[in-house]
Scaffold this motif. Structure first.
Motif: not given
Length: 267
Positions: A76, A155, A159, A175
């Motif tokens: 990430i 982000a 997560s 992702l």
């Protein structure tokens, strides 16, 4: 840095943390790995066998997947860094960036780069149309700062989601989809909050009532553009009752939101 070199760097770091030479490190394996083999591991020229990878993972306290692909958090962070680099240009202009991404002026060299650029184009479509700064109005000069805020927001959300649904670091495409999904949800004000759920419910009912039903029942005449009802077998009483239910549903959602303090009733 490709995954083989990343793995090699981790092996070298592990060996150095154990204060071992390449010869000494090779003796941890059976059969013993020669100094030249360890050297090729560390340079990324050769990947250890499955048995030796398992041993390296055991010594490092990581999983084999983490050794090969890194951690989800690390992946990430890499995506954030890559997106941020696209903004790091003199006289940044979001329109120029979008034009470059859509036209392929960056001359991608491989499939991974093309996939990233396709993702970046979809992601920034929402980010550049949205507002993340707390300023009442955004100026063109705020575009870069606003985009950085948007990347950081997405982000954090990715997560959280990745942890819950057990995303692995090698699932880069997933992702990318999660980043874009979070940006789209924020743009549509359909976030995973009370306000987001309220907006989702309201917009869904409105979409059925104001858009989907008319689209189903009506069309435009080609000669004058006037809307006309299309041939159908729908019972008119049923349609009227259904429209009343949807209208009442909208009112109930408003009242519920106002009662729970989610929506401020201006009436």
């Amino acid at each position: 840095m490709n995954e083989n070199k990343q793995l090699g760097a981790q092996i070298k770091a592990l060996r150095l943390s154990r204060n071992e030479s390449q010869i000494e490190f090779g003796k941890n394996f059976f059969p013993v790995a020669a100094r030249g083999v360890v050297s090729r591991w560390e340079s990324g020229k050769v990947v250890p066998t499955a048995e030796r990878l398992a041993k390296i993972a055991e010594m490092s306290g990581k999983s084999v997947s983490e050794l090969l692909h890194g951690t989800v958090g690390g992946k990430i962070s890499q995506i954030v860094e890559a997106l941020s680099e696209l903004l790091d240009t003199p006289n940044f202009d979001p329109n120029d960036l979008m034009a470059n991404l859509s036209s392929g002026k960056s001359k991608s060299k491989d499939k991974e780069e093309r996939e990233f650029e396709n993702f970046a184009f979809d992601f920034f479509r929402y980010i550049f149309s949205d507002k993340y700064l707390t300023k009442k109005s955004l100026q063109s000069a705020d575009a870069k700062e606003n985009a950085i805020k948007g990347i950081s927001y997405c982000a954090r959300k990715v997560s959280e989601v990745a942890k819950e649904i057990n995303v692995q670091a090698f699932q880069t495409e997933l992702l990318y989809k999660l980043f874009t999904k979070e940006a789209e949800a924020h743009f549509a004000e359909e976030t995973r909050t009370n306000e987001g759920l309220f907006n989702l419910a309201m917009l869904s009912v409105e979409d059925i009532y104001a858009k989907k039903i008319p689209k189903l029942l009506y069309g435009k005449r080609q000669n004058d553009g006037k809307s006309v009802e299309l041939p159908n077998s729908i019972n008119k009483d049923y349609l009227q009752e259904l429209e009343k239910i949807l209208e009442n549903c909208e009112d109930e959602i408003y009242r519920l939101g106002a009662r729970l303090g989610i929506y401020e009733d201006e009436k």
